[in-house]
Scaffold this motif. Sequence first.
Motif, PDB file in Angstrom:
ATOM      1  N   VAL A 160     -53.768-100.871 -36.529  1.00 58.96           N
ATOM      2  CA  VAL A 160     -53.808-102.236 -37.074  1.00 58.96           C
ATOM      3  C   VAL A 160     -55.211-102.526 -37.607  1.00 58.96           C
ATOM      4  O   VAL A 160     -55.368-103.057 -38.712  1.00 58.96           O
ATOM      5  N   ALA A 161     -56.228-102.163 -36.843  1.00 57.23           N
ATOM      6  CA  ALA A 161     -57.615-102.387 -37.273  1.00 57.23           C
ATOM      7  C   ALA A 161     -57.897-101.634 -38.575  1.00 57.23           C
ATOM      8  O   ALA A 161     -58.527-102.172 -39.491  1.00 57.23           O
ATOM      9  N   MET A 162     -57.412-100.388 -38.686  1.00 61.66           N
ATOM     10  CA  MET A 162     -57.626 -99.605 -39.901  1.00 61.66           C
ATOM     11  C   MET A 162     -56.908-100.248 -41.090  1.00 61.66           C
ATOM     12  O   MET A 162     -57.479-100.346 -42.182  1.00 61.66           O
ATOM     13  N   ARG A 200     -58.954-103.128 -42.284  1.00 61.57           N
ATOM     14  CA  ARG A 200     -60.162-102.684 -43.013  1.00 61.57           C
ATOM     15  C   ARG A 200     -59.827-102.301 -44.446  1.00 61.57           C
ATOM     16  O   ARG A 200     -60.654-102.414 -45.336  1.00 61.57           O
ATOM     17  N   HIS A 201     -58.616-101.852 -44.687  1.00 58.48           N
ATOM     18  CA  HIS A 201     -58.196-101.434 -46.025  1.00 58.48           C
ATOM     19  C   HIS A 201     -57.479-102.549 -46.782  1.00 58.48           C
ATOM     20  O   HIS A 201     -56.865-102.301 -47.823  1.00 58.48           O
ATOM     21  N   GLY A 202     -57.565-103.776 -46.265  1.00 62.28           N
ATOM     22  CA  GLY A 202     -57.050-104.936 -46.989  1.00 62.28           C
ATOM     23  C   GLY A 202     -55.570-105.218 -46.837  1.00 62.28           C
ATOM     24  O   GLY A 202     -55.023-106.038 -47.569  1.00 62.28           O
ATOM     25  N   GLY A 221     -58.590-106.393 -32.636  1.00 55.65           N
ATOM     26  CA  GLY A 221     -59.821-106.781 -33.305  1.00 55.65           C
ATOM     27  C   GLY A 221     -59.711-108.007 -34.188  1.00 55.65           C
ATOM     28  O   GLY A 221     -60.711-108.481 -34.725  1.00 55.65           O
ATOM     29  N   MET A 222     -58.511-108.533 -34.354  1.00 53.08           N
ATOM     30  CA  MET A 222     -58.365-109.751 -35.145  1.00 53.08           C
ATOM     31  C   MET A 222     -58.884-110.924 -34.329  1.00 53.08           C
ATOM     32  O   MET A 222     -58.767-110.939 -33.105  1.00 53.08           O
ATOM     33  N   THR A 223     -59.455-111.909 -35.006  1.00 53.02           N
ATOM     34  CA  THR A 223     -59.865-113.117 -34.304  1.00 53.02           C
ATOM     35  C   THR A 223     -58.617-113.956 -34.033  1.00 53.02           C
ATOM     36  O   THR A 223     -57.565-113.764 -34.665  1.00 53.02           O
ATOM     37  N   GLU A 224     -58.745-114.894 -33.127  1.00 55.19           N
ATOM     38  CA  GLU A 224     -57.617-115.778 -32.829  1.00 55.19           C
ATOM     39  C   GLU A 224     -57.172-116.531 -34.074  1.00 55.19           C
ATOM     40  O   GLU A 224     -55.980-116.693 -34.322  1.00 55.19           O
TER      41      GLU A 224
END
Length: 153
Positions: free
Chosen positions: A44-46, A49-51, A82-85
């Motif tokens: 999910v984080a990757m 990062r790739h939009g 890693g997403m913010t709330e």
Amino acid sequence: AHEVADPRILSAVQQRPAGYQAPALFHDWLDAVHRHRETQLANVAMLRRHGVTILVGSDAPNVGHFAGAALHDELGLLVRSGMTEGEVLRAATLHNAQALGLDKQVGSIEVGKRADLLLVRGNPLQSIAATQDIDSVYLGGRKVSRVRPVRTP
């Protein structure tokens, strides 16, 4: 605590019952889902990062996912990725509405949009778990009568 069902019920739903019969392939898949949780979060984080726009879904019809509660679990997992709330709340509301082509009617609080609101007691921007402490629900601007699950000792 989830307001959807007693926490013991939610825990029981997530456990494979003794003697549960299913094809071995299904057991292998379910084991892999749990074993590779950190990889899923890293993916999910990757993607972010790739939009890639992340949407929220509960997989509630799947084994181990209790309707309603599974959505709150998903919100917590997205924060762990890693997403913010705030990003998670936008994903669950505005981004989902946009993906479904419904953002002119729902997905954000704006004049002219349907007043579907979930009001919570805490601040979900500080802790996504606050979404589980529901104060009231409004659909189309009308308060929905709710019954909280009975908690047994």
